[in-house]
Each structure stands twice: as C-alpha cells, then as structure tokens.
Write a protein that holds these residues in place. Structure first.
Motif, PDB file in Angstrom:
ATOM      1  N   LEU A 106       0.821  -1.207   0.000  1.00 33.93           N
ATOM      2  CA  LEU A 106       0.000   0.000   0.000  1.00 33.93           C
ATOM      3  C   LEU A 106       0.857   1.260   0.000  1.00 33.93           C
ATOM      4  CD1 LEU A 106      -2.815  -0.984   2.531  1.00 33.93           C
ATOM      5  CD2 LEU A 106      -3.032  -0.691   0.058  1.00 33.93           C
ATOM      6  N   ALA A 107       1.940   1.242   0.775  1.00 36.00           N
ATOM      7  CA  ALA A 107       2.815   2.412   0.832  1.00 36.00           C
ATOM      8  C   ALA A 107       3.435   2.695  -0.530  1.00 36.00           C
ATOM      9  CB  ALA A 107       3.911   2.186   1.882  1.00 36.00           C
ATOM     10  N   PHE A 108       3.820   1.640  -1.252  1.00 34.61           N
ATOM     11  CA  PHE A 108       4.407   1.820  -2.582  1.00 34.61           C
ATOM     12  C   PHE A 108       3.386   2.408  -3.545  1.00 34.61           C
ATOM     13  CE2 PHE A 108       5.510   0.455  -6.846  1.00 34.61           C
ATOM     14  CZ  PHE A 108       6.870   0.762  -6.922  1.00 34.61           C
ATOM     15  N   LEU A 109       2.172   1.871  -3.544  1.00 37.33           N
ATOM     16  CA  LEU A 109       1.136   2.370  -4.448  1.00 37.33           C
ATOM     17  C   LEU A 109       0.784   3.826  -4.159  1.00 37.33           C
ATOM     18  CD1 LEU A 109      -1.254  -0.717  -4.579  1.00 37.33           C
ATOM     19  CD2 LEU A 109       0.295   0.080  -6.377  1.00 37.33           C
ATOM     20  N   ALA A 168       2.667   6.029  -2.546  1.00 41.18           N
ATOM     21  CA  ALA A 168       3.830   6.861  -2.838  1.00 41.18           C
ATOM     22  C   ALA A 168       3.929   7.136  -4.340  1.00 41.18           C
ATOM     23  CB  ALA A 168       5.103   6.174  -2.338  1.00 41.18           C
ATOM     24  N   PHE A 169       3.609   6.128  -5.141  1.00 42.43           N
ATOM     25  CA  PHE A 169       3.622   6.336  -6.596  1.00 42.43           C
ATOM     26  C   PHE A 169       2.519   7.297  -7.015  1.00 42.43           C
ATOM     27  CE2 PHE A 169       2.280   5.026 -10.912  1.00 42.43           C
ATOM     28  CZ  PHE A 169       3.463   5.317 -11.580  1.00 42.43           C
ATOM     29  N   PHE A 170       1.374   7.211  -6.355  1.00 41.75           N
ATOM     30  CA  PHE A 170       0.273   8.146  -6.616  1.00 41.75           C
ATOM     31  C   PHE A 170       0.730   9.580  -6.350  1.00 41.75           C
ATOM     32  CE2 PHE A 170      -3.252  10.661  -4.945  1.00 41.75           C
ATOM     33  CZ  PHE A 170      -4.172  10.570  -5.978  1.00 41.75           C
ATOM     34  N   LEU A 171       1.425   9.789  -5.248  1.00 40.47           N
ATOM     35  CA  LEU A 171       1.926  11.122  -4.923  1.00 40.47           C
ATOM     36  C   LEU A 171       3.040  11.536  -5.879  1.00 40.47           C
ATOM     37  CD1 LEU A 171       2.055  10.923  -1.013  1.00 40.47           C
ATOM     38  CD2 LEU A 171       0.280  11.941  -2.441  1.00 40.47           C
ATOM     39  N   TYR A 172       3.869  10.576  -6.252  1.00 40.20           N
ATOM     40  CA  TYR A 172       5.002  10.861  -7.129  1.00 40.20           C
ATOM     41  C   TYR A 172       4.533  11.334  -8.509  1.00 40.20           C
ATOM     42  CZ  TYR A 172       9.189   9.998  -9.939  1.00 40.20           C
ATOM     43  OH  TYR A 172      10.254  10.125 -10.801  1.00 40.20           O
ATOM     44  N   GLY A 190       8.324   4.407 -25.637  1.00 37.77           N
ATOM     45  CA  GLY A 190       6.970   3.878 -25.721  1.00 37.77           C
ATOM     46  C   GLY A 190       6.562   2.974 -24.578  1.00 37.77           C
ATOM     47  N   ALA A 191       7.272   3.031 -23.459  1.00 38.34           N
ATOM     48  CA  ALA A 191       6.937   2.187 -22.306  1.00 38.34           C
ATOM     49  C   ALA A 191       5.659   2.692 -21.644  1.00 38.34           C
ATOM     50  CB  ALA A 191       8.083   2.190 -21.295  1.00 38.34           C
ATOM     51  N   SER A 192       4.788   1.767 -21.269  1.00 39.14           N
ATOM     52  CA  SER A 192       3.565   2.134 -20.555  1.00 39.14           C
ATOM     53  C   SER A 192       3.886   2.406 -19.093  1.00 39.14           C
ATOM     54  CB  SER A 192       2.536   0.999 -20.661  1.00 39.14           C
ATOM     55  OG  SER A 192       3.021  -0.167 -20.014  1.00 39.14           O
ATOM     56  N   THR A 193       2.892   2.912 -18.367  1.00 41.15           N
ATOM     57  CA  THR A 193       3.087   3.177 -16.942  1.00 41.15           C
ATOM     58  C   THR A 193       3.426   1.897 -16.208  1.00 41.15           C
ATOM     59  OG1 THR A 193       1.543   5.026 -17.025  1.00 41.15           O
ATOM     60  CG2 THR A 193       2.018   4.098 -14.864  1.00 41.15           C
ATOM     61  N   ARG A 194       2.720   0.803 -16.522  1.00 44.10           N
ATOM     62  CA  ARG A 194       2.980  -0.469 -15.851  1.00 44.10           C
ATOM     63  C   ARG A 194       4.403  -0.943 -16.130  1.00 44.10           C
ATOM     64  NH1 ARG A 194       3.113  -5.565 -17.338  1.00 44.10           N
ATOM     65  NH2 ARG A 194       2.420  -5.056 -19.451  1.00 44.10           N
ATOM     66  N   GLN A 195       4.866  -0.816 -17.366  1.00 46.48           N
ATOM     67  CA  GLN A 195       6.225  -1.240 -17.713  1.00 46.48           C
ATOM     68  C   GLN A 195       7.273  -0.355 -17.036  1.00 46.48           C
ATOM     69  OE1 GLN A 195       5.731  -0.944 -21.968  1.00 46.48           O
ATOM     70  NE2 GLN A 195       5.551  -3.184 -22.216  1.00 46.48           N
ATOM     71  N   THR A 196       6.986   0.936 -16.944  1.00 51.57           N
ATOM     72  CA  THR A 196       7.918   1.844 -16.274  1.00 51.57           C
ATOM     73  C   THR A 196       8.066   1.496 -14.803  1.00 51.57           C
ATOM     74  OG1 THR A 196       7.316   3.630 -17.805  1.00 51.57           O
ATOM     75  CG2 THR A 196       8.392   4.258 -15.746  1.00 51.57           C
ATOM     76  N   VAL A 197       6.942   1.207 -14.163  1.00 47.21           N
ATOM     77  CA  VAL A 197       6.985   0.842 -12.744  1.00 47.21           C
ATOM     78  C   VAL A 197       7.715  -0.487 -12.544  1.00 47.21           C
ATOM     79  CG1 VAL A 197       5.585   0.189 -10.745  1.00 47.21           C
ATOM     80  CG2 VAL A 197       4.909   2.131 -12.167  1.00 47.21           C
ATOM     81  N   ALA A 198       7.388  -1.476 -13.387  1.00 48.14           N
ATOM     82  CA  ALA A 198       7.931  -2.827 -13.208  1.00 48.14           C
ATOM     83  C   ALA A 198       9.419  -2.906 -13.524  1.00 48.14           C
ATOM     84  CB  ALA A 198       7.160  -3.817 -14.081  1.00 48.14           C
ATOM     85  N   HIS A 199       9.896  -2.146 -14.517  1.00 50.06           N
ATOM     86  CA  HIS A 199      11.266  -2.318 -14.994  1.00 50.06           C
ATOM     87  C   HIS A 199      12.221  -1.183 -14.608  1.00 50.06           C
ATOM     88  CE1 HIS A 199      10.009  -5.813 -17.281  1.00 50.06           C
ATOM     89  NE2 HIS A 199       9.028  -5.103 -17.817  1.00 50.06           N
TER      90      HIS A 199
END
Length: 304
Positions: A96-99, A101-105, A206-215
C-alpha cells in the motif's frame, strides 16, 4: 623534541580533547539506555530472578531458561503468531505504501490533499488509535458491523476481536492503518531521487506506466523496500504495546506475539530471568535477519 613538534602535539591533544568532550554526553546516554540494559538483560537470563531483591541472591540456572524456551509450547505459539503477523503486516503495509507513494510521485489530481490526509494516522497517538479501532470492531454497536447491517450483509458480521478466526487479521488491518504513512513517506522521498532522464527515456521508447513501474521504478526502490522491511520486522518482533492495548493477546492467545509473551512473563508472572532469555533469543534472530537483509540491500544499491 623540536618546538614545532611540541606545538603540533599540543594542538592535536587539544583537538582530541574537544572532540571527546563533545561526543561524551552522547556516549553516556547510549551506555545508560542501550548498553547497560542489554548487559543487565543478559545477566538476568542466567538467574531465576523475580524482579525483587538482589539479583545475586537468586538461583543461578545457567542456560536453563534458554532450553526451557525451546520446549515452551506457548512461546512456540507466540513465535508462529509473530511470524504470521509480521509477514502479512509488512507485506500489506509496503504494498500500500508503494502504491500511494507512486500516486503522490505522479502528482495525480488531488495529490496535495492526499499528501496531508494520508499521513494523518501516523500522528494519532497509539492509545487513541487503539480506542478508535476497538470502537470500529465492537461486536454489538461497532461501526463496521453497523455498516454491514446497513448494506444487508449481516452474514459477514463478527465479534471481530473476540473470535479466533478474525482477531489477528483485525489487528493487522488496524496496525497497517497506523504504521503505513511513515513507510509511504520514506518510499515517496526515495522516489523523488529517481532521475527524470530514466523516466523520460522510457516514455520516448513507448513504455507504458505499468512497464515503467515494473522495470525502472520498482528495481530502483528495492533498497528502500528492504530497509523498510528491516524496520517493520524488527518493530513487529520487539513490539507489544499495540496488541496489549487491543486484545491483550486474546482470544485464547491467538494474537499473543513474542514481545507480549515476554512482557507477561516479566510483569505478570514475575519471571524476569525467563523473559530476559526470550528477549535475547529474539534479539539474536533479529540481528541475523537484519544482517542478511542489509547484505541484500547493499547488492541492490544504486547510485543516482
């Protein structure tokens, strides 16, 4: 001795004297509140000491308390409870803290209001937090059961803190609410250190948000996540106050963790020697675990 050498020696001695005089108060406080209590705990663990009178008038039992701990079924149950509590609590809290924190980021809509609101639970005193959640979980008039009744979901109602099937999970939920904001703040501050060049390059490719977060973001956050894991696990194993305020280890020991069990042995049953031995065992485990996680953290350290 040449005059220049004498002068240099006097300057060095004066500098060292000033330095030692500045750090002496801190060293004294560290000794009085860390080293001395630790040495006392180790000494207590070798005696059948009840906390009253002279320690050395008590019976010396050597390693008896340590061997008794491994045969103590209640201590074993407390170990299992602590592992379960710490694993679920740490995993849920950091996720939850990661999610958040990413929302704030990402500075999504309304992020400034969330930045203030999400940290509110951390500034609530522990006692107040326990009282609030006990009211929420109260079986007859609690807010949670009231909402379930209002939604015609009576079959999901429970006496949340009195039933063995729900007590520990109820405590974990409230503990996550109380402790997650600090982890979120640490992870958010660590995210701010990530170079924008990396994220811009990922966007151009062309990386998506999910790919940016994961990689990109998640791998760079591993040292911070390991650090927060160390702090969370250590707090879960040595802490007991929150559960003491909440359930006092009930029902039938379902929420009794190691810290609370050692506390009861000392202050409820007068077994200070045995409680000290339990504390030493927990400390040894935490040292080994922390060293392992620190080594892992060093291997995943990135220079920004």
């Amino acid at each position: 001795m040449p005059v220049r050498s004498k002068t240099a020696l006097r300057v060095r001695l004066r500098t060292n004297l000033i330095a030692y005089s500045l750090i002496f108060p801190g060293l004294l406080v560290f000794y009085l509140f860390v080293i001395y209590p630790l040495l006392q705990t180790v000494t207590f663990s070798f005696y059948r000491y009840g906390g009253v009178g002279s320690l050395f008038e008590s019976t010396f039992v050597g390693l008896r308390h340590f061997t008794d701990a491994f045969a103590d079924e209640k201590f074993g149950r407390a170990i299992v409870n602590t592992f379960y509590f710490s694993f679920i609590h740490t995993l849920t809290k950091l996720a939850l803290a990661f999610l958040l924190a990413f929302f704030l980021y990402r500075k999504m809509k309304g992020w400034k209001w969330f930045q203030v609101g999400l940290y509110m639970p951390a500034i609530v005193p522990m006692v107040v937090s326990a009282v609030i959640w006990r009211f929420i979980y109260e079986g007859n008039f609690g807010l949670l059961n009231y909402l379930l009744r209002a939604l015609h979901m009576e079959r999901f109602q429970h006496y949340w803190l009195s039933e063995t099937a729900t007590a520990m999970n109820a405590v974990i939920v409230s503990s996550v609410w109380f402790s997650m904001p600090f982890a979120m703040l640490v992870l958010f501050s660590y995210m701010l250190r990530i170079p924008n060049d990396l994220l811009e390059a990922a966007t151009i490719d062309g990386a998506s948000t999910r790919q940016t977060v994961a990689h990109i973001i998640f791998p760079l956050m591993i040292p911070a996540l390991l650090l927060m894991s160390i702090l969370s696990i250590a707090e879960d194993f040595k802490g007991y106050a929150y559960i003491l305020l909440f359930t006092n280890g009930g029902p039938v020991g379902k929420t009794e963790v190691v810290g609370l069990y050692a506390y009861k042995q000392a202050f409820s049953y007068g077994n200070f020697g045995y409680a000290s031995a339990l504390s030493i065992l927990v400390l040894a485990f935490l040292i080994v675990l922390s060293l392992g996680l620190v080594n892992r953290m060093k291997k995943n350290q990135f220079e920004f």
